[in-house]
Write a protein that holds these residues in place. Structure first.
Motif, short mmCIF file in Angstrom:
data_model
loop_
_atom_site.label_atom_id
_atom_site.label_comp_id
_atom_site.label_asym_id
_atom_site.label_seq_id
_atom_site.Cartn_x
_atom_site.Cartn_y
_atom_site.Cartn_z
N ALA A 23 1.43 14.90 16.61
CA ALA A 23 1.31 13.84 15.77
C ALA A 23 0.12 12.93 16.02
CB ALA A 23 2.59 13.11 15.90
N SER A 24 -0.53 12.09 15.21
CA SER A 24 -1.48 11.38 15.01
C SER A 24 -1.52 10.38 13.90
CB SER A 24 -2.63 11.92 15.17
OG SER A 24 -3.01 12.52 14.19
N GLY A 25 -1.88 9.02 14.08
CA GLY A 25 -1.98 8.20 13.06
C GLY A 25 -3.46 7.64 13.00
N VAL A 26 -4.25 7.80 11.63
CA VAL A 26 -5.58 7.68 11.32
C VAL A 26 -6.07 6.42 10.80
CG1 VAL A 26 -5.91 10.17 11.99
CG2 VAL A 26 -5.82 9.18 9.82
N GLY A 27 -4.99 5.65 10.30
CA GLY A 27 -5.17 4.48 9.51
C GLY A 27 -5.86 4.85 7.95
N SER A 28 -6.83 4.09 7.85
CA SER A 28 -7.30 4.23 6.35
C SER A 28 -8.46 4.90 6.36
CB SER A 28 -7.67 2.64 5.71
OG SER A 28 -8.67 2.30 6.57
N LYS A 29 -8.91 6.09 7.32
CA LYS A 29 -10.05 6.81 7.47
C LYS A 29 -10.26 7.72 6.40
CE LYS A 29 -10.43 5.71 12.57
NZ LYS A 29 -10.38 6.31 13.73
N HIS A 47 -1.26 8.12 7.42
CA HIS A 47 -2.51 7.25 6.78
C HIS A 47 -1.90 5.95 6.10
CE1 HIS A 47 -4.70 11.13 6.82
NE2 HIS A 47 -3.54 11.75 6.74
N THR A 48 -3.00 5.08 6.07
CA THR A 48 -2.55 3.91 5.11
C THR A 48 -3.57 3.70 4.20
OG1 THR A 48 -3.99 2.58 6.46
CG2 THR A 48 -1.85 2.78 7.47
N LEU A 82 4.87 12.47 2.49
CA LEU A 82 6.00 11.22 2.64
C LEU A 82 5.26 9.95 2.27
CD1 LEU A 82 8.26 12.46 5.43
CD2 LEU A 82 8.33 13.12 3.17
N TYR A 83 5.93 9.25 1.21
CA TYR A 83 4.98 7.96 1.23
C TYR A 83 5.93 6.60 1.72
CZ TYR A 83 2.36 10.79 -1.94
OH TYR A 83 1.35 11.63 -2.49
N PHE A 84 5.23 5.48 1.76
CA PHE A 84 5.67 4.39 2.50
C PHE A 84 5.37 3.10 1.66
CE2 PHE A 84 6.09 7.31 5.92
CZ PHE A 84 7.21 6.72 6.77
N PRO A 85 6.04 2.29 1.64
CA PRO A 85 5.91 0.81 1.18
C PRO A 85 4.80 0.24 1.96
CG PRO A 85 8.15 1.02 1.12
CD PRO A 85 7.61 2.16 2.01
N ARG A 86 4.13 -0.63 1.29
CA ARG A 86 3.00 -1.50 2.10
C ARG A 86 3.68 -2.11 3.27
NH1 ARG A 86 -0.27 -5.50 -1.69
NH2 ARG A 86 -1.05 -3.47 -2.38
N SER A 87 2.68 -2.04 4.26
CA SER A 87 3.21 -2.71 5.63
C SER A 87 4.47 -2.52 6.24
CB SER A 87 3.07 -4.31 5.39
OG SER A 87 1.80 -4.68 5.03
N ASP A 88 5.04 -1.41 5.68
CA ASP A 88 6.43 -0.87 6.23
C ASP A 88 6.14 0.16 7.02
OD1 ASP A 88 9.24 -0.75 6.58
OD2 ASP A 88 9.70 -0.72 4.60
N TYR A 89 7.12 0.51 7.91
CA TYR A 89 7.08 1.86 8.85
C TYR A 89 8.66 2.39 8.79
CZ TYR A 89 8.82 -0.95 12.84
OH TYR A 89 9.49 -1.85 13.60
N GLU A 98 -3.81 -0.43 -7.38
CA GLU A 98 -2.56 -0.26 -6.67
C GLU A 98 -1.92 0.92 -6.34
OE1 GLU A 98 0.63 -1.07 -4.19
OE2 GLU A 98 -1.08 -2.07 -4.49
N GLU A 99 -1.99 1.70 -7.57
CA GLU A 99 -1.43 3.14 -7.85
C GLU A 99 -2.21 4.09 -6.82
OE1 GLU A 99 1.00 6.48 -8.59
OE2 GLU A 99 1.27 4.26 -9.08
N ASN A 100 -3.46 3.74 -6.71
CA ASN A 100 -4.10 4.78 -5.57
C ASN A 100 -3.88 4.49 -4.10
OD1 ASN A 100 -5.26 6.42 -7.78
ND2 ASN A 100 -7.24 5.60 -7.67
N ARG A 101 -3.75 3.08 -3.88
CA ARG A 101 -3.45 2.61 -2.80
C ARG A 101 -2.06 3.14 -2.25
NH1 ARG A 101 -6.48 -1.98 -4.36
NH2 ARG A 101 -4.58 -2.80 -5.14
N ARG A 102 -1.10 3.21 -3.21
CA ARG A 102 0.30 3.91 -2.94
C ARG A 102 0.23 5.13 -2.49
NH1 ARG A 102 3.87 7.05 -4.88
NH2 ARG A 102 2.59 7.54 -6.74
N LYS A 103 -0.72 5.85 -3.24
CA LYS A 103 -0.74 7.43 -2.79
C LYS A 103 -1.67 7.56 -1.44
CE LYS A 103 -1.63 8.87 -7.64
NZ LYS A 103 -2.62 9.82 -8.72
N ASN A 104 -2.15 6.60 -0.91
CA ASN A 104 -2.99 6.61 0.32
C ASN A 104 -1.86 6.09 1.40
OD1 ASN A 104 -5.27 7.65 -0.56
ND2 ASN A 104 -6.10 5.68 -0.97
N ARG A 105 -1.03 5.67 1.03
CA ARG A 105 0.21 5.00 2.24
C ARG A 105 1.22 6.24 2.25
NH1 ARG A 105 -0.11 0.21 -1.18
NH2 ARG A 105 2.06 0.85 -1.95
N ARG A 106 0.64 7.14 3.39
CA ARG A 106 1.25 8.41 3.39
C ARG A 106 1.24 8.97 4.76
NH1 ARG A 106 -4.07 9.12 2.62
NH2 ARG A 106 -4.80 11.21 3.37
#
Length: 435
Positions: free
Chosen positions: A399-405, A362-363, A325-332, A414-422
């Motif tokens: 459940a866990s959150g790992v940020g940008s690791k 992930h972010t 699932l994908y999220f907009p930047r800085s949005d939860y 920006e297209e690749n960053r969008r894929k990482n915001r998941r």
């Protein structure tokens, strides 16, 4: 459900969310009035249920706190600094993160023959107050803390010995005034100037052999600010804030989707968004109020991310699959288009008691790594809460959150960053969860 220790700490910090509805995050930094010295400060808000403490800055003055809804005032407090009490206004539905900076005025220490803040008052007794009256001549001036420019102001003095109040006014044409004190005293004082935070101080007059001298009271401006969160901003977006006469207002840019600016209360402004591959868009911000105004902006015709499905699983007639699932930047906030999928996952887990879920947030790599971990955890949290509300037992979710690791692709576009915001939702065997 087994959370990481860090995630549990964050959940404990916001355990009162069941009592206070949440309306996004407030992030930024706190410095001294010069803007160069960081300040460790606590941040609290006034709501319709009273005062709520949100958190504090780290050693570099940086903060990121979750805000309850219905906030009317934000308070910034720090040792040996004048507290800030800033009205908060919402120009739209609040969501996402809002950035801002706060500057605090240092307080003077308690001393003789020099004004100091009332918050610094300690026990003090005047001695030898029965002597004959004398004349202690003092001149008062009020100045802007940053520019040192003289200000028109009202100064009110509250005499302890006389039990009397006197007020004087300083004008632009007459920026100073002399006062003759006729006896030793501890005098409380209040200084006000339009557009500035009031000063509340004390003055100990216990010496009568001094030459005439000048007291300079410095005031900090009551800043009015606008903080804007462009929820679906893309790389290369250009943002402008214009006054009614189309003159540009200086903006502080945090990243493509977050800006803040100092504004004038009572004025109207226009927000304009444009840039490469971005259809131009503008919206009005009418008659801003004094204090901090928060505004969320969603640019029309936002591209809806496409969820990537993995291998389907079919058990007992219910079909479900792992998905990203994908999220907009800085949005939860939980994407609306994800709810149908999560409904099917909940039904599948309830029908297949030997299955469990592993949910990982992930972010991209934009911004502070620590804040990115927090953001990924909140994205995971909204998904787990949704599933639990649908009946999925807590024991079936890890459940866990790992940020940008762990990016799936390089964060170079920006297209690749969008894929990482998941957030990755994996269906696993229950025994695998317990390992």
């Amino acid at each position: 459900m087994r959370y990481s220790r860090f995630f549990l700490a964050k959940l404990f910090a916001v355990a009162w969310t069941s009592l206070h509805a949440q309306c996004g995050f407030l992030a930024g930094n706190v410095t001294e009035i010069t803007g160069t010295v960081p300040v460790v400060a606590s941040i609290s808000v006034k709501t319709d249920q009273g005062k709520v403490r949100l958190g504090k800055t780290d050693s570099s003055g940086v903060f990121n706190v979750e805000m309850p809804c219905n906030v009317s005032v934000i308070t910034i407090e720090a040792s040996k600094h004048q507290s800030l009490h800033i009205p908060l206004n919402a120009d739209s539905k609040l969501e996402g993160t809002y950035f801002v900076t706060f500057a605090l005025m240092p307080l003077g220490k308690q001393t003789s023959d020099e004004p100091y803040a009332q918050s610094e008052q300690t026990h003090f007794e005047l001695k030898d107050t029965t002597k004959a009256q004398t004349s202690i001549i003092r001149r008062f001036e009020v100045k802007d803390a940053m520019s040192n420019q003289a200000l028109p102001a009202e100064i009110c003095l509250y005499y302890t010995q006389k039990q009397k109040k006197d007020c004087i006014n300083l004008l632009v044409s007459k920026p100073s005034a002399e006062i003759i004190f006729t006896e030793k005293d501890i005098v409380a004082m209040e200084v006000k100037s339009a557009g500035y935070q009031a000063y509340n101080g004390n003055l100990i007059l216990d010496k009568t052999d001094q030459e005439p001298r000048t007291y300079i009271i410095k005031l900090n401006k009551q800043h009015s600010m606008l903080s804007v969160n462009i929820i679906n901003a893309s790389s290369g977006v250009q943002f402008q804030l214009l006054e009614e006469n189309n003159s540009a207002v200086p903006l502080h840019r945090v990243n493509d989707g977050h800006y803040f600016a100092e504004v004038a209360p009572g004025k109207s402004y226009n927000l304009g968004v444009g840039g490469a591959n971005q259809k131009e868009f503008s919206t009005a911000v009418a008659s801003l109020k004094e204090g901090l105004t928060l505004k969320s902006l969603r640019i029309p015709e936002r591209e809806t991310p496409v969820a990537i499905a993995e291998k389907p699983i079919n058990r007992k007639g219910i079909v479900a699959s792992g998905k990203t699932l994908y999220f907009p930047r800085s949005d939860y906030k939980l994407p609306v288009q994800s709810r149908t999928y999560l409904d099917s996952v909940a039904s599948y887990i309830l029908e297949n008691r030997d299955k469990a879920l592993r949910i990982t947030g992930h972010t991209d790599n934009v911004g502070n790594p620590g804040l990115n971990v927090t953001l990924s955890e909140y994205r995971v949290r909204v998904i787990t809460k949704y599933l639990m509300n649908k009946g999925v037992p807590e024991s079936a979710i890890t459940a866990s959150g790992v940020g940008s690791k762990h990016p799936v692709v390089p964060n170079d576009t920006e297209e690749n960053r969008r894929k990482n915001r998941r957030v990755e939702v994996q269906i696993i065997d229950l025994q695998e969860k317990s390992n």
